[in-house]
Scaffold this active site. Structure first.
Site, mmCIF file in Angstrom:
data_model
loop_
_atom_site.group_PDB
_atom_site.id
_atom_site.type_symbol
_atom_site.label_atom_id
_atom_site.label_comp_id
_atom_site.label_asym_id
_atom_site.label_seq_id
_atom_site.Cartn_x
_atom_site.Cartn_y
_atom_site.Cartn_z
ATOM 1 N N HIS A 17 -5.494 12.305 -6.469
ATOM 2 C CA HIS A 17 -5.638 11.455 -5.288
ATOM 3 C C HIS A 17 -6.603 10.300 -5.570
ATOM 4 C CE1 HIS A 17 -5.706 10.619 -0.923
ATOM 5 N NE2 HIS A 17 -6.956 10.251 -1.152
ATOM 6 N N GLU A 18 -7.762 10.642 -6.099
ATOM 7 C CA GLU A 18 -8.768 9.615 -6.363
ATOM 8 C C GLU A 18 -8.339 8.705 -7.515
ATOM 9 O OE1 GLU A 18 -10.863 9.156 -4.199
ATOM 10 O OE2 GLU A 18 -10.777 11.085 -3.173
#
Length: 352
Positions: A17-18
């Protein structure tokens, strides 16, 4: 071992996600100050280039700290060229969308891996025939293998279910019994059943269930792509529908689970085998992607909402309003996290 696997899965989902945010930010020339997996006290930290890469004590999330963007205080901005807030609204929206997109992409690749390992399917062999059902009335029996319906081949129990579901009239069913082929004609019964959310729904049924025998279905390269896409879409649809039912009150709030539930079910899936673990990880990844797109301040969806406002009105939201809404968003999210953990602990210690 199960708990360790669960933490690794959570870390993987957070990392992807990051990473999505990070890559999009760098593409648009935004300086990333910190790339962190976890919150709280730093366990490991290393500066590479101008970015600090960090592992923190609490593995319940992560963040990409971009120059000129601070979730704890949205009024902190920078006018530098490599700052997040100096980029155009549409560029910021892409940076924000990149995180959830990475989760959907990870789910797709996990389903692709499952397809390449081999998809387990139920054989179309009848296990139980219900009393007073169309199947019982025409003489279908346990161990009958359905090979055709209305002249079309039946290879899996899913095929059989789809034929029954989509039928509008009579069905010509061809079965194999003791090396002999027999045909039967019947019309499915329309019966009111319950969905997974407990809602009544009318379905066409014959009154049969599978015996439980499975086989591994090897797919072609094109079929693996279709399978991965379909499963990602199914997971996304299920998560969105679940949220809708929760808002409508169909699903009670006590059914909400938090990080403790995630750790438990992931540990169980890891014991069940690699396919079960991949499937659950893909589902959680989709869940993370969908939840982050909700229009709640402090989430990606909330930031996207603010940028859409700026894109349409040609002016940035009031810093005061932005600050108040972001704080309110954090209060809501932390309260929700506390509530789900309470639910988890209540279930563990014998609550109903």
């Amino acid at each position: 071992m199960g708990t360790l696997t669960s933490l690794l899965v959570l870390s993987l989902l957070i990392f992807f996600h990051e990473l999505g945010h990070f890559l999009a930010a760098r593409f648009f020339g935004v300086h990333v100050e910190v790339f962190s997996i976890g919150f709280g006290k730093k366990v490991f930290s290393r500066v590479v280039g101008k970015t600090e890469y960090r592992l923190a004590m609490i593995p319940l999330g992560g963040f990409v700290q971009m120059k000129g963007q601070d979730d704890s205080d949205p009024t902190k901005t920078s006018s530098d060229k490599d700052s997040y807030n100096t980029k155009k609204p549409w560029q910021r929206i892409i940076i924000l969308l990149a995180g959830p997109f990475a989760n959907f992409l990870l789910a797709f690749f996990l389903y692709l891996a499952i397809a390449n390992i081999g998809v387990t399917k139920l054989l179309p062999i009848i296990g139980n025939v219900g009393d007073n059902t169309p199947a019982k009335q025409i003489g279908l029996m346990k161990n009958d293998k359905v090979i055709e319906i209305n002249g079309a081949s039946v290879n899996t129990w899913d095929d059989l279910s789809q034929f029954i579901k989509k039928s509008t009239g009579k069905l010509l069913i061809t079965i194999q019994r003791d090396k002999k082929v027999k045909t039967f004609m019947t019309t499915p019964e329309i019966k009111e059943l319950k969905t997974i959310f407990g809602e009544p729904v009318k379905k066409r049924i014959l009154g049969i269930s599978p015996i439980g025998k499975t086989f591994v279905l090897k797919l072609t390269p094109v079929e693996t792509l279709i399978f991965a896409y379909d499963e990602t879409l199914k997971a996304t649809t299920m998560i969105i529908t679940s949220l809708q039912k929760l808002i409508q009150g169909v699903v009670p709030a006590k059914e909400l689970g938090g990080v403790v539930s995630i750790v438990q079910v992931t540990a169980q899936a890891s014991e069940a085998g690699i396919i079960a673990l991949f499937a659950l990880t893909a589902l959680i990844s989709v869940n993370l992607g969908v939840l982050n797109l909700l229009p709640i301040p402090a989430l990606d969806g909330g930031h996207i909402m603010f940028n859409i406002y700026e894109l349409l009105t040609k002016k940035a939201p009031s810093k005061k309003v932005l600050y108040i809404m972001t704080i309110a968003g954090w209060v809501f999210l932390l309260s929700l996290m506390a509530f789900t953990i309470f639910n988890d602990l209540f279930r563990i210690f014998g609550g109903n």
